[in-house]
Design an enzyme around this catalytic site. Structure first.
Site, PDB file in Angstrom:
ATOM      1  N   ASP A 155      -0.536  -3.851  -9.579  1.00 24.52           N
ATOM      2  CA  ASP A 155      -0.535  -3.637 -11.020  1.00 24.52           C
ATOM      3  C   ASP A 155      -0.482  -2.138 -11.277  1.00 24.52           C
ATOM      4  OD1 ASP A 155      -3.183  -3.107 -10.206  1.00 24.52           O
ATOM      5  OD2 ASP A 155      -4.019  -3.769 -12.115  1.00 24.52           O
TER       6      ASP A 155
ATOM      7  N   HIS B 289      -1.039  -2.234   3.508  1.00 22.44           N
ATOM      8  CA  HIS B 289      -0.806  -1.464   2.289  1.00 22.44           C
ATOM      9  C   HIS B 289      -1.007   0.028   2.569  1.00 22.44           C
ATOM     10  CE1 HIS B 289      -1.402  -0.170  -1.906  1.00 22.44           C
ATOM     11  NE2 HIS B 289      -0.789  -1.291  -2.240  1.00 22.44           N
TER      12      HIS B 289
END
Length: 239
Positions: free
Chosen positions: A59, A197
């Site tokens: 997000d 990540h």
């Protein structure tokens, strides 16, 4: 082809119409990032027939002045967030070139890198606060449509959430960490790149050394496509 055509006017129908209404209501009552006019910036910068790479984020950044509608990207002059700083570190190690000092990834988007967050808005100071508005249904539809496009596309899946989202959208099992050329339902060659990540919490577990940028360019070259110029600077930035 436009995104409106590819996705059959998604916000004229449910459930996406309700998601947009909820997001706009949230923006009226609280400070929401990015600004309303940039919620769909990733789609404006990279039309469907230009997509060659998809980098999937979670997000938008939730601190002032950062989010600009492109996953991992920040406005010119804004200090690099930790994940983007690690992305640039790996870029330098991978390609042997200095990364741009600017965190604006618009040059990537203009070359066909779709910088897509699974959730398109966030309340200021509250990471992942809009995860329940319904954006995921929209981005799943986007990813599903992308898997059916005819051109070669590399999908970059950093972290467990990105992998799960892609698997759900593609209807596949665990994707292979390598090229998928002419296999499965995809009409064109696909490269699926998985790694941890780039966040400081996980970058040392396998993101560093994964060499995504050179592997993407090798894939594109093998498909007769131009490479991505990853170190291209934003317009007006001095070398």
């Amino acid at each position: 082809m436009t995104w409106q055509e590819l996705l059959d006017s998604p916000f004229d129908r449910e459930p996406h119409r309700t998601t947009l209404v909820r997001a706009e209501a949230a923006a009226r009552s609280n400070l929401v990032y990015p600004p309303r006019e940039q919620w769909f910036a990733a789609f404006e910068r990279t039309p469907p027939d230009a997509v060659r790479v998809v980098i999937l984020g979670q997000d938008p950044y939730h601190e002032p002045g950062q989010a600009m509608g492109l996953a991992f990207s920040v406005r010119p002059g804004v200090p690099l967030p930790p994940s983007l700083r690690n992305m640039y570190r790996e870029l330098c190690d991978d390609l042997g070139h200095p990364a741009p000092a600017d965190g604006d990834l618009t040059p990537w988007a203009k070359q066909g890198v779709l910088l897509l967050n699974t959730v398109l808005t966030v309340e200021a100071g509250k990471a992942n606060s809009h995860r329940d508005l319904g954006w995921q249904a929209f981005t799943l539809e986007v990813l599903s449509a992308l898997t059916r496009l005819p051109q070669p596309i590399a999908f970059v899946l950093w972290g467990a959430q990105a992998k799960r989202t892609f698997e759900q959208a593609s209807g596949a099992g665990k994707p292979a960490n390598g090229p998928l050329v002419g296999t499965g339902p995809a009409p064109g060659p696909r490269l699926i790149l998985e790694s941890p990540h780039p966040s400081p919490l996980s970058a040392y577990r396998g993101f560093f050394g994964s060499r995504p940028y050179s592997r993407i360019n090798a894939f594109l070259r093998g498909c007769g496509q131009p490479e991505i110029r990853w170190c291209e600077r934003t317009e007006g930035e001095q070398p």
